[in-house]
Design an enzyme around this catalytic site. Structure first.
Site, PDB file in Angstrom:
ATOM      1  N   ASN A 169      23.707  -0.403  50.675  1.00 35.22           N
ATOM      2  CA  ASN A 169      22.321  -0.937  51.497  1.00 35.22           C
ATOM      3  C   ASN A 169      21.655  -1.780  50.778  1.00 35.22           C
ATOM      4  O   ASN A 169      20.828  -1.467  49.534  1.00 35.22           O
ATOM      5  CB  ASN A 169      21.477   0.298  51.669  1.00 35.22           C
ATOM      6  CG  ASN A 169      20.497  -0.116  52.498  1.00 35.22           C
ATOM      7  OD1 ASN A 169      20.485  -0.298  53.875  1.00 35.22           O
ATOM      8  ND2 ASN A 169      19.319  -0.101  51.930  1.00 35.22           N
ATOM      9  N   GLU A 170      21.427  -3.177  51.072  1.00 33.32           N
ATOM     10  CA  GLU A 170      20.565  -4.211  50.556  1.00 33.32           C
ATOM     11  C   GLU A 170      20.633  -4.143  49.008  1.00 33.32           C
ATOM     12  O   GLU A 170      19.478  -4.350  48.301  1.00 33.32           O
ATOM     13  CB  GLU A 170      18.807  -3.583  50.880  1.00 33.32           C
ATOM     14  CG  GLU A 170      18.618  -3.741  52.364  1.00 33.32           C
ATOM     15  CD  GLU A 170      17.107  -3.637  52.643  1.00 33.32           C
ATOM     16  OE1 GLU A 170      16.270  -3.626  51.607  1.00 33.32           O
ATOM     17  OE2 GLU A 170      16.871  -3.985  53.815  1.00 33.32           O
ATOM     18  N   ASN A 194      20.031  -5.712  57.654  1.00 33.04           N
ATOM     19  CA  ASN A 194      18.811  -5.411  57.985  1.00 33.04           C
ATOM     20  C   ASN A 194      17.966  -6.316  58.465  1.00 33.04           C
ATOM     21  O   ASN A 194      17.592  -6.917  57.505  1.00 33.04           O
ATOM     22  CB  ASN A 194      18.327  -4.375  56.651  1.00 33.04           C
ATOM     23  CG  ASN A 194      19.337  -2.979  56.448  1.00 33.04           C
ATOM     24  OD1 ASN A 194      20.073  -2.648  57.085  1.00 33.04           O
ATOM     25  ND2 ASN A 194      19.103  -2.629  54.957  1.00 33.04           N
ATOM     26  N   TYR A 247       7.977  -7.659  59.060  1.00 36.98           N
ATOM     27  CA  TYR A 247       7.720  -8.048  57.422  1.00 36.98           C
ATOM     28  C   TYR A 247       7.662  -9.710  57.366  1.00 36.98           C
ATOM     29  O   TYR A 247       6.786 -10.284  56.780  1.00 36.98           O
ATOM     30  CB  TYR A 247       8.675  -7.996  56.570  1.00 36.98           C
ATOM     31  CG  TYR A 247       8.935  -6.448  56.235  1.00 36.98           C
ATOM     32  CD1 TYR A 247       7.706  -5.728  55.691  1.00 36.98           C
ATOM     33  CD2 TYR A 247      10.173  -5.698  56.270  1.00 36.98           C
ATOM     34  CE1 TYR A 247       7.846  -4.385  55.498  1.00 36.98           C
ATOM     35  CE2 TYR A 247      10.223  -4.259  56.042  1.00 36.98           C
ATOM     36  CZ  TYR A 247       8.939  -3.724  55.767  1.00 36.98           C
ATOM     37  OH  TYR A 247       9.119  -2.251  55.498  1.00 36.98           O
ATOM     38  N   TRP A 271      15.251   1.502  62.982  1.00 38.57           N
ATOM     39  CA  TRP A 271      14.846   2.057  61.659  1.00 38.57           C
ATOM     40  C   TRP A 271      13.547   2.511  62.146  1.00 38.57           C
ATOM     41  O   TRP A 271      12.589   1.824  62.101  1.00 38.57           O
ATOM     42  CB  TRP A 271      14.710   0.833  60.511  1.00 38.57           C
ATOM     43  CG  TRP A 271      14.370   1.696  59.282  1.00 38.57           C
ATOM     44  CD1 TRP A 271      13.390   1.671  58.679  1.00 38.57           C
ATOM     45  CD2 TRP A 271      15.353   2.543  58.597  1.00 38.57           C
ATOM     46  NE1 TRP A 271      13.183   2.405  57.411  1.00 38.57           N
ATOM     47  CE2 TRP A 271      14.706   3.005  57.196  1.00 38.57           C
ATOM     48  CE3 TRP A 271      16.474   2.774  58.489  1.00 38.57           C
ATOM     49  CZ2 TRP A 271      15.229   3.644  56.412  1.00 38.57           C
ATOM     50  CZ3 TRP A 271      17.258   3.601  57.639  1.00 38.57           C
ATOM     51  CH2 TRP A 271      16.508   4.010  56.266  1.00 38.57           C
ATOM     52  N   LYS A 292       7.936   3.798  60.444  1.00 44.97           N
ATOM     53  CA  LYS A 292       8.492   3.225  61.594  1.00 44.97           C
ATOM     54  C   LYS A 292       9.224   3.991  62.761  1.00 44.97           C
ATOM     55  O   LYS A 292      10.140   3.409  63.274  1.00 44.97           O
ATOM     56  CB  LYS A 292       9.629   2.441  60.903  1.00 44.97           C
ATOM     57  CG  LYS A 292       8.992   1.108  60.097  1.00 44.97           C
ATOM     58  CD  LYS A 292       9.947   0.146  59.539  1.00 44.97           C
ATOM     59  CE  LYS A 292       9.030  -0.778  58.963  1.00 44.97           C
ATOM     60  NZ  LYS A 292       8.698  -0.287  57.340  1.00 44.97           N
TER      61      LYS A 292
HETATM   62  C1  ADA Z   1      15.113  -1.529  54.099  1.00 45.61           C
HETATM   63  C2  ADA Z   1      15.783  -0.121  53.594  1.00 45.61           C
HETATM   64  C3  ADA Z   1      15.107   1.067  54.037  1.00 45.61           C
HETATM   65  C4  ADA Z   1      13.357   1.159  54.888  1.00 45.61           C
HETATM   66  C5  ADA Z   1      13.368  -0.203  55.385  1.00 45.61           C
HETATM   67  C6  ADA Z   1      11.880  -0.506  55.587  1.00 45.61           C
HETATM   68  O1  ADA Z   1      15.582  -2.113  55.031  1.00 45.61           O
HETATM   69  O2  ADA Z   1      16.917  -0.234  53.494  1.00 45.61           O
HETATM   70  O3  ADA Z   1      15.383   2.200  53.291  1.00 45.61           O
HETATM   71  O4  ADA Z   1      12.672   1.851  53.984  1.00 45.61           O
HETATM   72  O5  ADA Z   1      13.634  -1.401  54.332  1.00 45.61           O
HETATM   73  O6  ADA Z   1      10.947   0.372  56.242  1.00 45.61           O
HETATM   74  O7  ADA Z   1      11.072  -1.441  54.827  1.00 45.61           O
END
Ligand code: ADA
Length: 760
Positions: free
Chosen positions: A383-384, A438, A444, A518, A539
């Site tokens: 992930n990322e 993502n 953001y 998310w 979130k």
């Molecule tokens: C990322 C990450 C997550 C989550 C998200 C966020 O994409 O994979 O863990 O926390 O950011 O809320 O910024």
């Protein structure tokens, strides 16, 4: 026979790094499992101040006895955050790294003949750079948070030594004639000619539909079941397979597996195809923790979460960012949720071989322990991971992890969750079977409306890639409201508005194999401090205590759950000012009629696909009742018309929003925005890593000052998120995660380039 004994009750616990106790440590605290020492400080706003240390658990146990000699005894730890050592009677029995998977220790030879034993577990959530996750946006709760068992088995038993797995695998394969072949594999410890493996497959009514036997030395068997009923989210039909180890007329060991028959694949144009039917996967991600309980949860808690997700109408869940409880995978099997399961290979890549070995072991455990769950269709390998930049080593390790997943389980698809700015031609695009991004456009950085065009463009430019949306979302805090929601106001209304758009974007693009909001629930993220709430990521569509469903929950329910529904939004925006106010209603029915103070005031017929109905009404002074009716349902609330809306509706620190949206720059004195980035020789710049910048007190002061202004994030060396940042450059951080506001790089670079690098 196998005997599984829960050891959850009656532990002694100490947060001190006390070392191995001598006898029962009566002066330690008494606790029961599941237990975490971060239930409160893991998300109470201490920032990274939650306790990360080496703690000790101890309790006595009696050696379980098998009727016949030669039996074995195992301690089974269902998860220990994040490193653990198991001791029995003062001797080390096992050491395990990784806070989310189960592991076992054969303690037979350490148990005392008189039957009284002391079990001690040293558990630590201290930072260790070879154990993933080292750094991520969630709290790494420490403790024995899923419980501990003792397993007693006869000498001959289904294997318990291989990565915490069940010793039996069931692979149902759909046959062309509508039947299914159940491919049954078993691993028997100390097999022999006197032992036979008996398999039985039963349907959901408990009727046996197939049965067969094999010698224990070569126990594999394929059993055919005619007219097999398929598993799907709409009809999560499960078979029950038992494997019994038979000695004469006695079953000496037994393993039971719930299994489902389904076929699936992904296609770049058609998306996810389940049982030959295109089935776009639309759902959520889940973190496991709860308010003031951390990750120490009961079986009921896991089932409740799965049920909330099912009621939403989701057909998929991404179990981020680590292995979840076996109860949750069970719930997904039974309720019908297609699962993306993954390991915490996240955020910052560590090229050290021991860190890679930890990924390999966590992926092996994830797959071996969960292979039999029909709900799982995808193994996620990272992930990322490009947050810290790209390297050939990253590609090499991904290739190995993907090959490992395929070797352990050729029946599932592999996947990856990309950081937003991962290039379309990155070598990481062609390693896993499918890919996903993502994206946080609309939070953001960027606009919510950018999401659809981005997806369309990527799809057009990479027609061979199966594309999904692994994360998208924004914060929503149910205290904040207003008539004019905007990005970064943290209001419930902005979050709902964002998701209205995203739900539509996804519904119009069935070729996207997945979409995962998310997140389903707010969760603990100790380092965060946003929206007037510390230590949390807000979130979620549902609050961390599982009590409040935000408006954004209902927009997905309107899209995904076919049951008739109507929901009036803004019920917590209960005191409203102004001549008129907007009443927003979500429904999946043919029309919505609105009543104000008992009188019908408007009716809207739904256009095809319409889920959002907006009415502008004039409230009378004081209290008003508002009701919405659809052919099948009714919802009602009350609004008060007021002179001024309560202060509590606005973010406590109004500058918080400004900080993220660009005006933060005024706080720097409002100087002219400097021109393009330059990188003079021998000077610091935004292309130096945080580590490099930290070597110069002057450069560190500059970057610290602006980080604080822009993100409220206090840079402290060797603490918390420092470990994530240290190998990054401010430029990478700004471009990658879009965490930093417009102009940040230019302002900071202008300051940094004034500072000479001095090399001693
Ligand atoms: C990322 C990450 C997550 C989550 C998200 C966020 O994409 O994979 O863990 O926390 O950011 O809320 O910024």
């Amino acid at each position: 026979m196998r005997n599984v004994i829960s050891l959850n009750a009656g532990w002694y616990f100490t947060k001190r790094n006390a070392g191995l106790p001598d006898g029962a440590p009566e002066d330690w605290e008494r606790v029961d499992l599941p237990h975490t020492w971060n239930a409160v400080d893991g998300h109470d706003g201490n920032r990274d101040g939650y306790y990360r240390g080496s703690c000790w658990y101890a309790r006595a146990f009696e050696t379980p006895r098998q009727p016949l000699p030669g039996g074995r005894v195992y301690v089974e730890v269902l998860a220990a955050g994040q490193q653990a050592t198991v001791f029995v009677n003062g001797q080390e029995a096992a050491y395990h790294e990784g806070g989310y998977s189960a592991f076992r220790a054969d303690v037979t030879d350490l148990c005392r003949a008189d039957g009284e034993n002391q079990l001690v577990i040293n558990c630590s959530n201290e930072y260790r750079d070879s154990v993933y996750p080292q750094t991520a946006d969630f709290t790494f709760y420490g403790g024995l948070y899923r419980g501990v068992n003792l397993i007693s088995v006869p000498a001959t038993h289904f294997d318990l030594d291989y990565y915490g797995g069940p010793g039996v695998t069931v692979t149902p394969v759909v046959a062309e004639d509508g039947g299914a072949l159940f491919c049954l594999r078993a691993w028997v410890t100390e097999p022999g000619p006197d032992y036979t493996v008996l398999y039985s497959v039963k349907d959901a009514w408990g009727r046996e539909v197939a049965c067969g036997a094999r010698p224990s030395e070569s126990p594999d068997l394929d059993l055919y079941v005619p007219r097999a009923r398929l598993w799907s989210p709409e009809d999560p039909y499960l078979y029950t397979v038992t494997a019994a180890l038979q000695y004469r007329n006695e079953a000496v060991d037994l393993v039971t597996v719930r299994s489902g028959v389904r076929s699936f694949r992904c296609d770049p144009r058609e998306g996810f195809i389940l049982n030959d039917i295109p089935t776009p996967l639309r759902g959520v991600s889940r973190h496991q923790d709860r308010l003031y309980r951390g990750n120490a949860l009961s079986e009921e808690d896991h089932w409740e979460d799965a049920q909330i997700i099912k009621d939403l109408g989701a057909n998929t869940v991404r179990l981020a960012h680590y292995q979840h409880s076996r109860h949750f995978y069970d719930a997904c099997d039974e309720l019908g949720l297609v699962v993306w399961a993954e390991i915490p290979f996240i955020s910052v890549f560590n090229p050290a071989p021991e860190a890679h070995r930890n990924c390999v072991s966590q992926l092996t455990e994830l797959i071996v322990q969960n292979y039999n769950h029909p709900s799982i269709c995808f193994w996620g390998i990272s992930n990322e991971i490009l947050i810290g930049g790209f390297s050939e080593k990253i590609v090499e390790n991904h290739l190995e992890l993907n090959a490992l997943a395929k070797k352990l389980d050729p029946t599932r698809l592999t996947t990856i969750a990309h950081l937003s700015n991962t290039p379309g031609d990155s070598p990481l695009q062609h390693i896993t079977d499918v890919i996903a991004y993502n994206h946080y456009m609309g939070w953001y950085g960027g606009k919510t409306e950018d999401n659809g065009p981005w997806l369309d463009k990527f799809h057009a430019e990479h027609p061979d890639l199966c594309l999904g949306l692994s994360e998208y979302g924004c914060e929503g805090i149910v205290t904040y409201h207003g008539p004019d929601p905007g990005c970064k106001d943290y209001s419930e209304e902005y979050q709902a508005q964002y998701h209205e758009h995203m739900a539509k974007v996804l519904s119009e693009r069935p070729w996207l194999w997945c979409g995962h909001v998310w997140n389903m629930f707010d969760f603990g993220a100790a380092a965060r401090d946003e929206g007037g709430v510390r230590g949390r990521n807000n979130k979620g569509l549902v609050t961390m205590d599982r009590r409040t469903k935000k408006d954004s929950y209902y927009i997905y329910k309107a899209y995904w759950n076919p049951e008739p529904m109507v929901h009036i939004c803004g019920k917590r925006y209960a005191q409203r000012a102004g001549e008129t106010t907007v009443v927003k209603v979500y429904s999946n029915e043919s029309h919505v009629t609105l009543y104000l103070n008992g009188e019908e005031c408007a009716r809207t017929d739904a256009a095809p696909g319409q889920r959002v109905f907006t009415f502008t009404v004039s409230l009378r002074e004081g209290m008003n009742t508002v009701a919405a009716r659809t052919p099948a349902r009714c919802d009602s609330t009350a609004f008060e018309k007021v002179e001024r809306e309560p202060e509590i509706y606005a973010l406590p620190d109004a500058s918080e929003r400004a900080r993220f949206t660009g005006n933060w720059f005024e706080k720097t004195g409002g100087q002219e925005l400097p021109g393009e980035l330059t990188f003079p020789e021998g000077r610091y710049s935004v292309r130096d890593t945080y580590e490099e910048l930290s070597r110069s007190p002057e450069a560190f002061a500059v970057i610290s000052k602006y980080m604080l202004l822009a993100t409220n994030f206090k840079l402290t060396k060797n603490e918390g998120n420092w470990f994530m940042l240290r190998s990054l450059t401010p430029e990478e951080l700004a471009l990658g995660k879009k965490l930093l506001p417009e102009g940040f790089l230019r302002v900071v670079n202008a300051e940094l380039t004034k500072i000479e690098k001095e090399y001693i």
